[in-house]
Design a protein around this motif. Sequence first.
Motif, PDB file in Angstrom:
ATOM      1  N   ARG A  89     -10.439 -15.160 -15.279  1.00 14.56           N
ATOM      2  CA  ARG A  89     -11.444 -14.194 -14.877  1.00 14.56           C
ATOM      3  C   ARG A  89     -12.357 -14.749 -13.788  1.00 14.56           C
ATOM      4  O   ARG A  89     -12.736 -14.008 -12.858  1.00 14.56           O
ATOM      5  CB  ARG A  89     -12.265 -13.778 -16.109  1.00 14.56           C
ATOM      6  CG  ARG A  89     -13.455 -12.864 -15.813  1.00 14.56           C
ATOM      7  CD  ARG A  89     -13.049 -11.574 -15.107  1.00 14.56           C
ATOM      8  NE  ARG A  89     -12.209 -10.751 -15.901  1.00 14.56           N
ATOM      9  CZ  ARG A  89     -12.632  -9.787 -16.728  1.00 14.56           C
ATOM     10  NH1 ARG A  89     -13.912  -9.543 -16.855  1.00 14.56           N
ATOM     11  NH2 ARG A  89     -11.771  -9.057 -17.392  1.00 14.56           N
ATOM     12  N   ASP A 129     -10.788 -14.168 -10.560  1.00 10.87           N
ATOM     13  CA  ASP A 129     -10.812 -12.752 -10.208  1.00 10.87           C
ATOM     14  C   ASP A 129     -12.199 -12.308  -9.741  1.00 10.87           C
ATOM     15  O   ASP A 129     -12.321 -11.478  -8.833  1.00 10.87           O
ATOM     16  CB  ASP A 129     -10.362 -11.905 -11.401  1.00 10.87           C
ATOM     17  CG  ASP A 129      -8.882 -11.537 -11.331  1.00 10.87           C
ATOM     18  OD1 ASP A 129      -8.222 -11.943 -10.356  1.00 10.87           O
ATOM     19  OD2 ASP A 129      -8.387 -10.856 -12.254  1.00 10.87           O
ATOM     20  N   PHE A 155     -12.774 -10.798  -6.232  1.00 11.96           N
ATOM     21  CA  PHE A 155     -13.390  -9.475  -6.166  1.00 11.96           C
ATOM     22  C   PHE A 155     -14.555  -9.474  -5.182  1.00 11.96           C
ATOM     23  O   PHE A 155     -14.647  -8.624  -4.293  1.00 11.96           O
ATOM     24  CB  PHE A 155     -13.854  -9.088  -7.571  1.00 11.96           C
ATOM     25  CG  PHE A 155     -14.199  -7.636  -7.753  1.00 11.96           C
ATOM     26  CD1 PHE A 155     -13.738  -6.654  -6.893  1.00 11.96           C
ATOM     27  CD2 PHE A 155     -14.991  -7.239  -8.825  1.00 11.96           C
ATOM     28  CE1 PHE A 155     -14.048  -5.322  -7.081  1.00 11.96           C
ATOM     29  CE2 PHE A 155     -15.315  -5.902  -9.033  1.00 11.96           C
ATOM     30  CZ  PHE A 155     -14.844  -4.944  -8.156  1.00 11.96           C
ATOM     31  N   LEU A 169     -11.770   2.028  -5.915  1.00  9.39           N
ATOM     32  CA  LEU A 169     -11.317   1.492  -7.197  1.00  9.39           C
ATOM     33  C   LEU A 169     -10.851   2.626  -8.112  1.00  9.39           C
ATOM     34  O   LEU A 169     -11.678   3.317  -8.723  1.00  9.39           O
ATOM     35  CB  LEU A 169     -12.441   0.714  -7.875  1.00  9.39           C
ATOM     36  CG  LEU A 169     -12.840  -0.588  -7.186  1.00  9.39           C
ATOM     37  CD1 LEU A 169     -14.342  -0.682  -7.036  1.00  9.39           C
ATOM     38  CD2 LEU A 169     -12.329  -1.770  -7.989  1.00  9.39           C
ATOM     39  N   CYS A 194      -9.953   4.041 -11.429  1.00 10.17           N
ATOM     40  CA  CYS A 194     -10.267   3.561 -12.779  1.00 10.17           C
ATOM     41  C   CYS A 194     -10.196   4.693 -13.791  1.00 10.17           C
ATOM     42  O   CYS A 194     -10.625   5.809 -13.506  1.00 10.17           O
ATOM     43  CB  CYS A 194     -11.679   2.971 -12.833  1.00 10.17           C
ATOM     44  SG  CYS A 194     -11.884   1.392 -12.006  1.00 10.17           S
ATOM     45  N   ARG A 225     -12.697   1.387 -18.528  1.00 11.25           N
ATOM     46  CA  ARG A 225     -12.448   0.646 -17.290  1.00 11.25           C
ATOM     47  C   ARG A 225     -13.546   0.903 -16.264  1.00 11.25           C
ATOM     48  O   ARG A 225     -14.013  -0.026 -15.601  1.00 11.25           O
ATOM     49  CB  ARG A 225     -11.077   1.012 -16.720  1.00 11.25           C
ATOM     50  CG  ARG A 225     -10.661   0.180 -15.503  1.00 11.25           C
ATOM     51  CD  ARG A 225     -10.457  -1.280 -15.853  1.00 11.25           C
ATOM     52  NE  ARG A 225      -9.564  -1.390 -16.985  1.00 11.25           N
ATOM     53  CZ  ARG A 225      -8.238  -1.230 -16.935  1.00 11.25           C
ATOM     54  NH1 ARG A 225      -7.654  -0.985 -15.787  1.00 11.25           N
ATOM     55  NH2 ARG A 225      -7.507  -1.342 -18.022  1.00 11.25           N
ATOM     56  N   ILE A 285     -15.813  -2.185 -14.769  1.00 10.00           N
ATOM     57  CA  ILE A 285     -15.857  -2.523 -13.342  1.00 10.00           C
ATOM     58  C   ILE A 285     -17.281  -2.380 -12.807  1.00 10.00           C
ATOM     59  O   ILE A 285     -17.769  -3.224 -12.045  1.00 10.00           O
ATOM     60  CB  ILE A 285     -14.878  -1.641 -12.549  1.00 10.00           C
ATOM     61  CG1 ILE A 285     -13.427  -2.031 -12.868  1.00 10.00           C
ATOM     62  CG2 ILE A 285     -15.137  -1.737 -11.054  1.00 10.00           C
ATOM     63  CD1 ILE A 285     -13.049  -3.432 -12.432  1.00 10.00           C
ATOM     64  N   SER A 323      -7.210  -2.510 -11.072  1.00 13.07           N
ATOM     65  CA  SER A 323      -7.726  -3.427 -12.085  1.00 13.07           C
ATOM     66  C   SER A 323      -6.997  -3.274 -13.419  1.00 13.07           C
ATOM     67  O   SER A 323      -7.541  -3.585 -14.467  1.00 13.07           O
ATOM     68  CB  SER A 323      -9.229  -3.181 -12.298  1.00 13.07           C
ATOM     69  OG  SER A 323      -9.477  -1.823 -12.576  1.00 13.07           O
ATOM     70  N   THR A 343      -4.878  -6.575  -6.665  1.00 15.08           N
ATOM     71  CA  THR A 343      -4.943  -6.253  -8.093  1.00 15.08           C
ATOM     72  C   THR A 343      -5.694  -7.361  -8.823  1.00 15.08           C
ATOM     73  O   THR A 343      -5.415  -8.543  -8.628  1.00 15.08           O
ATOM     74  CB  THR A 343      -3.535  -6.118  -8.692  1.00 15.08           C
ATOM     75  OG1 THR A 343      -2.840  -5.050  -8.038  1.00 15.08           O
ATOM     76  CG2 THR A 343      -3.606  -5.812 -10.182  1.00 15.08           C
ATOM     77  N   LEU A 344      -6.637  -6.961  -9.646  1.00 18.13           N
ATOM     78  CA  LEU A 344      -7.392  -7.896 -10.469  1.00 18.13           C
ATOM     79  C   LEU A 344      -6.788  -7.851 -11.875  1.00 18.13           C
ATOM     80  O   LEU A 344      -7.149  -7.009 -12.692  1.00 18.13           O
ATOM     81  CB  LEU A 344      -8.869  -7.509 -10.497  1.00 18.13           C
ATOM     82  CG  LEU A 344      -9.546  -7.347  -9.130  1.00 18.13           C
ATOM     83  CD1 LEU A 344     -10.950  -6.780  -9.297  1.00 18.13           C
ATOM     84  CD2 LEU A 344      -9.590  -8.685  -8.401  1.00 18.13           C
ATOM     85  N   PHE A 357      -8.615  -7.842 -15.605  1.00 12.61           N
ATOM     86  CA  PHE A 357      -9.425  -6.724 -16.065  1.00 12.61           C
ATOM     87  C   PHE A 357      -8.619  -5.731 -16.903  1.00 12.61           C
ATOM     88  O   PHE A 357      -9.170  -4.772 -17.428  1.00 12.61           O
ATOM     89  CB  PHE A 357     -10.049  -5.976 -14.878  1.00 12.61           C
ATOM     90  CG  PHE A 357     -11.199  -6.706 -14.256  1.00 12.61           C
ATOM     91  CD1 PHE A 357     -12.503  -6.425 -14.627  1.00 12.61           C
ATOM     92  CD2 PHE A 357     -10.982  -7.695 -13.309  1.00 12.61           C
ATOM     93  CE1 PHE A 357     -13.570  -7.096 -14.061  1.00 12.61           C
ATOM     94  CE2 PHE A 357     -12.036  -8.375 -12.738  1.00 12.61           C
ATOM     95  CZ  PHE A 357     -13.345  -8.079 -13.114  1.00 12.61           C
ATOM     96  N   SER A 358      -7.336  -5.962 -17.017  1.00 14.00           N
ATOM     97  CA  SER A 358      -6.511  -5.031 -17.773  1.00 14.00           C
ATOM     98  C   SER A 358      -6.975  -4.946 -19.217  1.00 14.00           C
ATOM     99  O   SER A 358      -7.388  -5.936 -19.823  1.00 14.00           O
ATOM    100  CB  SER A 358      -5.044  -5.472 -17.739  1.00 14.00           C
ATOM    101  OG  SER A 358      -4.265  -4.632 -18.556  1.00 14.00           O
TER     102      SER A 358
END
Length: 480
Positions: free
Chosen positions: A238, A241, A245, A261, A263, A268, A272, A376, A414-415, A418-419
């Motif tokens: 993280r 990321d 980010f 973004l 989301c 989510r 974010i 994300s 893609t981060l 954050f999934s």
Amino acid sequence: MNKKKIKRDGIYFVGESANDVTGSQYLVRFRNRQCLLECGLHQSRTNDYLDSYKINSAKFAFKPKEIDYVFVAHPHIDHCGLLPRLVREGFCGKIIATKETALVMKSLLLNSCFIVNNEARILSKRFKREYAPLYEEEDVYNTLSLIEVHEEYDQIIELDDNISFQWLRNSHCVGAAQLQLILTSQGIKRKILYTSDIGALNTNNHFVDVTEIPKFFNDVVIMESTYGDAKKPNLKGRNFDIVHFKTAIDTVLERGGSVVLPCFSFSRTQEILTTIYDIYADDENFKTQVVVDSKLSCEISDLYFSLLKGEDLDLWDKVYHWENVKFISESADSKECLADNKPKIIISSSGFCTNGRIVNYLKKYIKDTNSMIIFSGYTGDNNSYLSYRIKNGREYKTISINKEKVPNRADCITLSTFSSHANHDDLVKYGSSLKTNKVVLVHGSAESKKCLSEKLKTAISKNNKTYRVLSAFKGMVIHL
């Protein structure tokens, strides 16, 4: 599956999630009791309304009025979006959920009702015949009236002489749970663990609990496999990321572009937004507007004040009232924001880019080389997903959005941390640490289930365990 065939005690894999990552629904029959583990809507990845309508309007594999309980482990529409249709067709039992899930379901189901009604109108106009909506608002409110809240985790609750259950902690989203279903009759006891969607084992996301791996025995484990397809190991955590980010946002804003973004409205979007707050709230030079443009996202952001408590609530209050944030609910304000060319950060739904206001922002900004799309979470594993095609811009240089060809020129990153889904390594660790007779993989593509199955078998053997790993398919039955 023919209703006449559902006579023996067992687990019946009746939903689309037996084959795919949508439409969760599993029937458990035991001693004349029938339980549903969720009742989710099939959500098309291609905006094929007719295909989705056919799947979601198909006859249930059981009689709704004979279902005693429906357990909803979290409120995403692919896990609860068919409940109003179930109620419309005769279900009058109890819907079991956590407090947070029950509160969020109202917003999500009413939004889903609007969508399915709109899709029915489009189909009726397109094919010049009547397509009745799957359900109406009245069905949603009737559904909500059947919810019975149980907010305790790790505590066995007896619903009747045959059915008991307990919630286990799950970091997938606020209020999410795993379910242990305990079936008892005349000295016979069967235990089923249903993971629903599993969150990361050591999550860095705000406002959620850490996912627990149960240490007690279950006869059968029904386990998700969304990220079961092994990719190159992601050694970046993280912290990386967060730096990535911030660097991406700073770079885009410096060159006069905007950050988009996509989301999901629940969980989510709020995660974010909170992360952006963490990065920039103390930076007096950061003047960029952060726009949350989605009626549903705004509604759920308001609802967070009822979902959170303690330090989580204090943090969300600061995020929500941050002077840089602008919440846009009305469509007229959204159009005005879209027409404004000032650099900004835009958070909008939906996450798969299939519908919602995000589509308008994508049409404007993916052609702009100064702007960037930042995903994300899950973007799909094939080109049927618009999100997948945007992400793989080298291969898909032009993309069709609402039948309009748009150059795919914007940067895209893609981060992954954050999934809200457990990654491949977490799934292997979780699935190989259980006490059970068999693990059944669901909620994943055929490739994901195959890959995860092979990895699990190896890991289970290394742990000196011997339980089986099976890949589910629609129509599959496991007798109890």
